[in-house]
Motif scaffolding. Structure first.
Motif, PDB file in Angstrom:
ATOM      1  N   UNK A 154      -2.734  17.917  -7.787  1.00  0.00           N
ATOM      2  CA  UNK A 154      -3.391  16.623  -7.631  1.00  0.00           C
ATOM      3  C   UNK A 154      -2.359  15.514  -7.583  1.00  0.00           C
ATOM      4  N   UNK A 155      -2.559  14.606  -6.629  1.00  0.00           N
ATOM      5  CA  UNK A 155      -1.662  13.456  -6.472  1.00  0.00           C
ATOM      6  C   UNK A 155      -2.342  12.217  -7.029  1.00  0.00           C
ATOM      7  N   UNK A 256      -6.145   4.794 -11.765  1.00  0.00           N
ATOM      8  CA  UNK A 256      -5.406   5.626 -10.817  1.00  0.00           C
ATOM      9  C   UNK A 256      -6.329   6.127  -9.707  1.00  0.00           C
ATOM     10  N   UNK A 257      -5.748   6.268  -8.521  1.00  0.00           N
ATOM     11  CA  UNK A 257      -6.414   6.884  -7.384  1.00  0.00           C
ATOM     12  C   UNK A 257      -5.949   8.329  -7.339  1.00  0.00           C
ATOM     13  N   UNK A 258      -6.874   9.275  -7.273  1.00  0.00           N
ATOM     14  CA  UNK A 258      -6.528  10.694  -7.327  1.00  0.00           C
ATOM     15  C   UNK A 258      -7.065  11.429  -6.108  1.00  0.00           C
ATOM     16  N   UNK A 259      -6.222  12.260  -5.488  1.00  0.00           N
ATOM     17  CA  UNK A 259      -6.620  13.122  -4.376  1.00  0.00           C
ATOM     18  C   UNK A 259      -5.884  14.446  -4.510  1.00  0.00           C
ATOM     19  N   UNK A 263      -4.237  16.186   0.748  1.00  0.00           N
ATOM     20  CA  UNK A 263      -4.843  15.015   1.380  1.00  0.00           C
ATOM     21  C   UNK A 263      -4.089  13.719   1.111  1.00  0.00           C
ATOM     22  N   UNK A 264      -2.951  13.776   0.441  1.00  0.00           N
ATOM     23  CA  UNK A 264      -2.274  12.549   0.029  1.00  0.00           C
ATOM     24  C   UNK A 264      -1.832  11.703   1.224  1.00  0.00           C
ATOM     25  N   UNK A 265      -1.592  12.340   2.380  1.00  0.00           N
ATOM     26  CA  UNK A 265      -1.180  11.582   3.564  1.00  0.00           C
ATOM     27  C   UNK A 265      -2.298  11.496   4.612  1.00  0.00           C
TER      28      UNK A 265
END
Length: 293
Positions: A154-155, A256-259, A263-265
């Motif tokens: 997770x990013x 925080x935004x989490x993905x 999918x981070x890009x």
């Protein structure tokens, strides 16, 4: 490959116990063994060794774990997209920290729909731990949360801070705060720790709440003192229900935004992130305490 095989393998990696995995999945131990054997046959490698010391993943099992997590995530993501998109080009599931619903939900959804008009949106209010788990397995596409878990898959990106101030129906200064008339607030583990460190004399408060809406209801109907986010504090003060307490510093709660890392890009996810980050404007100046004169 059957998704049940991956679920069983990943659960066994976590529990290191065939018995415990069988209990958690609601199947027999022989079923767990058969699923693991099916995976080992398909891969041509032994994934676990069993001894009196317990169940240990082999080197092949450790290598397969990353692939298994990714395959589980992609399967759940694909299943959701096919099942829930309807006539839209894509279906997006978004998790939001409960505490953010009253201040950001409607504005964010409106901007999301404008930015990605061909998508359908499902919004789920939850807490950080569950949302991180849901992103990991592909049940959520993104989340805005308070407590990142630092899971490798997770990013997380910092998007800003929520500002909380102490208000009271009866106290003008920190010296006038009483534990028996305080509502402890625990919006996240970090927030609860900061609260106890800042005001340890209030730790014995008889009531604890983790949502500003609930705290405001308690203050309105029962009175007392508590931290609430700045927007709610100004509303309570404007309505003459509370005053800001002098001598108590605000507590800042990071968001925080989490993905998922895959999918981070993603263009879609970056677009949603830009909306969230832009809307997380710096907080207004602190509310001023009213004079007791």
């Amino acid at each position: 490959m059957q998704i049940e095989l991956l679920e069983t393998f990943l659960d066994l990696m976590e529990t290191a116990s065939f018995n415990r995995t069988a209990e958690r999945l609601g199947v027999t131990q022989s079923t767990v063994s058969a699923r693991v054997q099916s995976l080992e046959t398909a891969l041509g490698r032994k994934l676990f060794t069993r001894s009196r010391a317990g169940t240990q993943a082999t080197a092949a099992g450790q290598r397969f774990a990353d692939h298994a997590r990714l395959m589980r995530h992609e399967w759940n993501e694909a299943r959701r997209d096919v099942r829930n998109a309807g006539d839209h080009a894509r279906a997006l599931r978004i998790g939001l920290q409960n505490e953010l619903a009253t201040t950001h939900l409607s504005r964010w959804v409106a901007e999301f729909r404008q930015a990605i008009p061909d998508a359908s949106f499902y919004v789920e209010l939850d807490y950080s731990t569950q949302m991180s788990s849901d992103i990991l397995i592909g049940e959520l596409d993104m989340a805005v949360l308070f407590s990142p878990r630092h899971i490798p898959d997770i990013h997380y990106e910092s998007i800003g801070e929520m500002r909380y101030v102490m208000v009271s129906t009866e106290a003008f200064t920190v010296a006038e705060l009483r534990p028996e008339r305080t509502i402890m607030t625990n919006f996240s583990p970090a927030f609860g720790k900061a609260h106890r460190q800042m005001l340890p004399e209030l730790a014995s408060a008889p009531v604890t709440a983790g949502h500003t809406v609930s705290v405001c209801e308690l203050l309105t109907h029962l009175g007392g003192s508590a931290f609430v986010h700045d927007h709610a504090a100004r509303d309570l003060i404007d309505r003459g229900i509370c005053r800001a307490v002098n001598g108590v510093e605000p507590i800042l709660q990071p968001a925080y935004f989490a993905v998922h890392v895959r999918n981070r890009h993603s263009h879609v996810h970056r677009k949603l992130l830009s909306i969230v980050r832009r809307d997380f404007a710096p907080p207004p100046a602190p509310a001023q305490a009213q004079s007791s004169a």
